[in-house]
Write an enzyme that holds these catalytic residues in place. Structure first.
Site, PDB file in Angstrom:
ATOM      1  N   ARG A 182      17.940  20.409   6.404  1.00 28.85           N
ATOM      2  CA  ARG A 182      17.160  20.565   7.637  1.00 28.85           C
ATOM      3  C   ARG A 182      17.652  21.718   8.506  1.00 28.85           C
ATOM      4  O   ARG A 182      16.953  22.158   9.420  1.00 28.85           O
ATOM      5  CB  ARG A 182      17.143  19.244   8.435  1.00 28.85           C
ATOM      6  CG  ARG A 182      18.486  18.846   8.979  1.00 28.85           C
ATOM      7  CD  ARG A 182      18.497  17.427   9.509  1.00 28.85           C
ATOM      8  NE  ARG A 182      18.321  17.326  10.944  1.00 28.85           N
ATOM      9  CZ  ARG A 182      18.427  16.198  11.636  1.00 28.85           C
ATOM     10  NH1 ARG A 182      18.676  15.048  11.017  1.00 28.85           N
ATOM     11  NH2 ARG A 182      18.274  16.178  12.929  1.00 28.85           N
TER      12      ARG A 182
ATOM     13  N   CYS B  86      11.061   7.830  15.250  1.00 27.19           N
ATOM     14  CA  CYS B  86      11.769   8.542  16.323  1.00 27.19           C
ATOM     15  C   CYS B  86      12.217   9.947  15.907  1.00 27.19           C
ATOM     16  O   CYS B  86      12.989  10.579  16.618  1.00 27.19           O
ATOM     17  CB  CYS B  86      12.961   7.723  16.810  1.00 27.19           C
ATOM     18  SG  CYS B  86      14.143   7.350  15.518  1.00 27.19           S
TER      19      CYS B  86
ATOM     20  N   GLU C 199      15.880   6.595   7.047  1.00 26.40           N
ATOM     21  CA  GLU C 199      15.929   8.060   6.991  1.00 26.40           C
ATOM     22  C   GLU C 199      16.443   8.561   5.649  1.00 26.40           C
ATOM     23  O   GLU C 199      16.567   9.748   5.422  1.00 26.40           O
ATOM     24  CB  GLU C 199      16.741   8.630   8.152  1.00 26.40           C
ATOM     25  CG  GLU C 199      18.087   8.001   8.372  1.00 26.40           C
ATOM     26  CD  GLU C 199      18.786   8.500   9.640  1.00 26.40           C
ATOM     27  OE1 GLU C 199      18.313   9.462  10.257  1.00 26.40           O
ATOM     28  OE2 GLU C 199      19.826   7.925   9.981  1.00 26.40           O
TER      29      GLU C 199
ATOM     30  N   ASN D 148      13.408  13.252  10.657  1.00 26.19           N
ATOM     31  CA  ASN D 148      14.175  14.508  10.536  1.00 26.19           C
ATOM     32  C   ASN D 148      15.003  14.490   9.261  1.00 26.19           C
ATOM     33  O   ASN D 148      15.053  15.455   8.511  1.00 26.19           O
ATOM     34  CB  ASN D 148      15.110  14.696  11.730  1.00 26.19           C
ATOM     35  CG  ASN D 148      14.370  14.677  13.045  1.00 26.19           C
ATOM     36  OD1 ASN D 148      13.167  14.877  13.060  1.00 26.19           O
ATOM     37  ND2 ASN D 148      15.074  14.427  14.136  1.00 26.19           N
ATOM     38  N   ASP D 149      15.671  13.344   9.050  1.00 25.15           N
ATOM     39  CA  ASP D 149      16.467  13.229   7.835  1.00 25.15           C
ATOM     40  C   ASP D 149      15.640  12.786   6.644  1.00 25.15           C
ATOM     41  O   ASP D 149      15.895  13.209   5.518  1.00 25.15           O
ATOM     42  CB  ASP D 149      17.633  12.252   8.060  1.00 25.15           C
ATOM     43  CG  ASP D 149      18.772  12.928   8.802  1.00 25.15           C
ATOM     44  OD1 ASP D 149      19.136  14.052   8.402  1.00 25.15           O
ATOM     45  OD2 ASP D 149      19.277  12.367   9.783  1.00 25.15           O
TER      46      ASP D 149
ATOM     47  N   HIS E 174      20.346  19.573  14.962  1.00 29.48           N
ATOM     48  CA  HIS E 174      20.738  18.818  16.154  1.00 29.48           C
ATOM     49  C   HIS E 174      20.872  19.717  17.371  1.00 29.48           C
ATOM     50  O   HIS E 174      20.624  19.306  18.487  1.00 29.48           O
ATOM     51  CB  HIS E 174      22.011  18.029  15.889  1.00 29.48           C
ATOM     52  CG  HIS E 174      21.762  16.901  14.944  1.00 29.48           C
ATOM     53  ND1 HIS E 174      22.129  16.948  13.628  1.00 29.48           N
ATOM     54  CD2 HIS E 174      21.093  15.742  15.116  1.00 29.48           C
ATOM     55  CE1 HIS E 174      21.713  15.848  13.032  1.00 29.48           C
ATOM     56  NE2 HIS E 174      21.093  15.102  13.904  1.00 29.48           N
TER      57      HIS E 174
ATOM     58  N   ARG F 284      21.825   3.765  19.414  1.00 31.59           N
ATOM     59  CA  ARG F 284      22.185   4.014  18.014  1.00 31.59           C
ATOM     60  C   ARG F 284      23.693   4.127  17.886  1.00 31.59           C
ATOM     61  O   ARG F 284      24.338   4.823  18.683  1.00 31.59           O
ATOM     62  CB  ARG F 284      21.523   5.293  17.513  1.00 31.59           C
ATOM     63  CG  ARG F 284      21.845   5.524  16.042  1.00 31.59           C
ATOM     64  CD  ARG F 284      21.060   6.665  15.468  1.00 31.59           C
ATOM     65  NE  ARG F 284      21.547   7.958  15.917  1.00 31.59           N
ATOM     66  CZ  ARG F 284      20.994   9.118  15.574  1.00 31.59           C
ATOM     67  NH1 ARG F 284      19.922   9.125  14.809  1.00 31.59           N
ATOM     68  NH2 ARG F 284      21.486  10.251  16.005  1.00 31.59           N
TER      69      ARG F 284
ATOM     70  N   ARG G 296      20.979   8.500  21.384  1.00 33.24           N
ATOM     71  CA  ARG G 296      21.984   9.073  20.473  1.00 33.24           C
ATOM     72  C   ARG G 296      23.339   9.055  21.169  1.00 33.24           C
ATOM     73  O   ARG G 296      23.459   9.574  22.281  1.00 33.24           O
ATOM     74  CB  ARG G 296      21.625  10.513  20.113  1.00 33.24           C
ATOM     75  CG  ARG G 296      20.406  10.684  19.221  1.00 33.24           C
ATOM     76  CD  ARG G 296      20.218  12.162  18.868  1.00 33.24           C
ATOM     77  NE  ARG G 296      19.236  12.390  17.827  1.00 33.24           N
ATOM     78  CZ  ARG G 296      17.958  12.705  18.057  1.00 33.24           C
ATOM     79  NH1 ARG G 296      17.510  12.812  19.292  1.00 33.24           N
ATOM     80  NH2 ARG G 296      17.137  12.921  17.050  1.00 33.24           N
TER      81      ARG G 296
END
Ligand code: PEP
Ligand code: MG
Length: 590
Positions: free
Chosen positions: A471, A508, A437, A460-461, A194, A337, A301
């Site tokens: 990650r 995304c 995810e 990403n996840d 992040h 989100r 986010r």
């Protein structure tokens, strides 16, 4: 002497500046006993280092401005008070005088003692304050290592600085960017953390996993960093500086060229319309999304609002922020989100979270939301109120099961009903979607798709959980592979399931903004991308050079390929058939 260190580019751009070693947890500590005749000199060294730390904090405070200024100032004041605290400092002087420890060893010892005291506290909030002690002591340790004069330090604080550290919390990056830090070099970390995502959002060039950085770079060294190639050059030579100037010229030219695409539609060469949405977490992102002609915000986010503060943001504060985003997008859809705290994002959030052995598999995202329904009601109410100003969708992170969606929908309906009773105008059908995810959600998507209005794939996840690869762990970077056959299968299935059910599906994760993967994603049937607005125009350009029909013919072979090498080969064949711009899988596009 010129020295080249290699890491991995996490946020592109080059920066030239003076190294600033911050929060270094691995400073060398001199453990040799101190000879008696050096005690006074050592005490003086420590006093000077404390003075340097104080000076730095006050310089830092002077430079604060912007939205986070008040919160950050509170931290700085708390740290300054600690430096003035006789109990903290006299303990260290005692260790030098009586224990014959050198200053760095005494600092370390005092830190360990205090951290142990904080850790033994029952109150989790107080317990978490041990970080303040660590930060203050690290600052004094840094002061001990510095040999430059006050004047030089002041000068260095005026010219651009590049932070060199082992890690940096996402919450620390915003104030750093506000203070004018030019770039970041980390000895650990990964490009999908992040912190890295936020660095891209803040346009801060960042190098991660530069393992030798803390050992090789000294405070105030002149360094040149290249977020594209992941290289750090310490004491750059004149040829490096020429390359830097070249880069400045070229990137200016490139952005002018790309700016011509800002008001164009996004279409493939064979005319298929593709939607490019923007990911955002700051007002600068919203402005850039508009300027790049984004179709809307595909992922807003909200964690940013909750970080680096002691109290949670109330409904009014959140409403103001969300409304600004909605108004800023001038009628284009905004996907907000719900809070995705937990794991690596839960630092000093005002929310007291229990320590977890394995936070990535713990109370995170929707799990946290459902355990704190009041927290969620506050957020949903704020989002719903903002939805009166433009089209808003609500996106829920970390969904594993249909029950979680049903529970979130119940909460959303309840909030809408209450708000209407209170006299607010709330649109009828604010859409509720799920992030896919977690592999369970991707696999069971056909079973739960009825409960979802739309879908956003969070690669990403999804990559991390599918491959069981953290990650954030730079030692596993080679295993964190978005092109693994299992990941590709899940992506293809998720896109197909959503399309069959007539539901909108976007992607995304960072993959969406990486043009090495654009053709692949188009081949898998994706028509809706959401990415950092800074890369939107180059993805639009890439899409314009692709014949989607040709690519689609290669999808089956791609999904059948057994190994990474065969996947690469299938991709090369696919690119040759359908993309006029050759993009190889090894090209760096951080
Ligand atoms: C993702 O997981 O792909 C995603 C977009 O969410 P985040 O990076 O915030 O976890
Ligand atoms: Mg995620």
């Amino acid at each position: 002497m010129r020295l080249v260190l290699t890491g991995s580019g996490a946020s592109r751009g080059m920066a030239l500046g003076r190294a600033r070693l911050e929060h270094p947890s691995r400073y060398l500590v001199d453990e040799r006993p101190l000879p008696e005749d050096e005690i006074d000199a050592e005490i003086e060294r420590l006093k000077r280092a404390i003075e340097i730390a104080r000076e730095e904090l006050s310089l830092l405070r002077e430079k604060l401005h912007g939205t986070m200024a008040r919160e950050v100032a509170e931290f700085i004041d708390a740290h300054s008070l600690m430096l003035a605290d006789r109990e903290l400092t006299s303990g260290i002087f005692d260790l030098i005088r009586r224990g014959r420890y050198r200053a760095s060893a005494a600092l370390k010892m005092q830190r360990d003692r205090l951290v142990a005291v904080f850790e033994a506290m029952d109150d989790p909030y107080l317990r978490s304050r041990k970080e303040d002690v660590e930060h203050v002591i690290a600052r004094v340790q840094a002061g001990l290592q510095r040999e430059s004069s006050t004047e030089e330090r002041k000068l260095a604080s005026r010219v651009g600085e590049i932070l060199v550290s082992d890690t940096v919390a996402p919450s620390e990056l915003v104030p750093l960017a506000e203070l004018g830090v030019l770039g970041v070099v980390l000895s650990s970390g990964s490009r999908v953390s992040h912190g890295a995502i936020l660095a891209r959002s803040l346009h801060l060039p960042m190098i991660v996993a530069a393992h030798d950085a803390l050992g090789a770079i000294r405070d105030d060294d002149l360094i040149l960093i290249d977020g594209e190639s992941g290289v750090v050059i310490v004491h750059p030579a004149s040829t490096d500086l020429a390359r830097y100037r070249n880069w400045q010229r070229e990137s200016l030219q490139r952005s002018k060229q790309l700016a011509l695409l800002a008001d164009r539609d996004t279409r493939t060469r064979d005319g298929v319309a593709i939607a490019l949405h923007a990911n955002a977490e700051s007002t600068a992102d919203i402005a850039q999304a508009r300027a790049s002609g984004a179709a809307g915000i595909g992922l807003y986010r909200t964690e940013f609002l909750f970080l680096q503060r002691r109290e949670l943001p109330d409904e009014e504060e959140q409403y103001q922020v969300y409304r600004e985003v909605v108004l800023g997008m001038g009628g284009l859809p905004v996907t907000i989100r719900t809070l995705d705290l937990g794991a690596d994002k839960a630092d000093s959030s005002g929310l007291v979270l229990d320590d977890e052995e394995n936070p990535a598999l713990g109370v995170r995202g929707v799990r946290l939301s459902l355990r704190h329904p009041q927290l969620m009601r506050t957020q949903l109410r704020a989002i719903l109120r903002a939805s009166a100003y433009g089209p808003v969708r609500v996106l829920v992170p970390m969904i594993c099961a249909a029950e979680e969606m049903l529970e979130m929908r119940r909460l959303l309906r309840e909030c809408a009903r209450d708000l209407r009773t209170e006299g607010y105008e709330i649109p009828d059908n604010v859409e509720l979607g799920a992030m896919i995810e977690v592999p369970a959600a991707a696999i069971a998507l056909p079973n739960m798709i009825r409960e979802l209005d739309f879908i956003a794939i969070g690669t990403n996840d999804l990559v991390q959980y599918t491959l069981a690869v953290d990650r954030n762990n730079d030692h596993l970077a080679n295993l964190y592979d978005p092109l693994h056959p299992a990941v590709l299968k899940l992506l293809a299935q998720t896109i197909a399931t959503a399309h069959r059910a007539g539901k909108r599906v976007s992607l995304c994760g960072e993959m969406a903004g990486d043009r090495r993967h654009t053709a692949l994603l188009l081949a898998l049937g994706l028509t809706d991308f959401s990415m950092h607005p800074g890369v939107l125009l180059e993805v639009r350009e890439t899409i314009g050079a692709i014949d989607r029909e040709q690519l689609r013919k290669h999808a089956a072979a791609l999904l059948r390929a057994p190994t990474r090498e065969r996947i690469e080969r299938a991709l090369t064949r696919m690119h040759a058939a359908g993309a006029t711009v050759a993009i190889t899988a090894t090209e760096s596009t951080s």
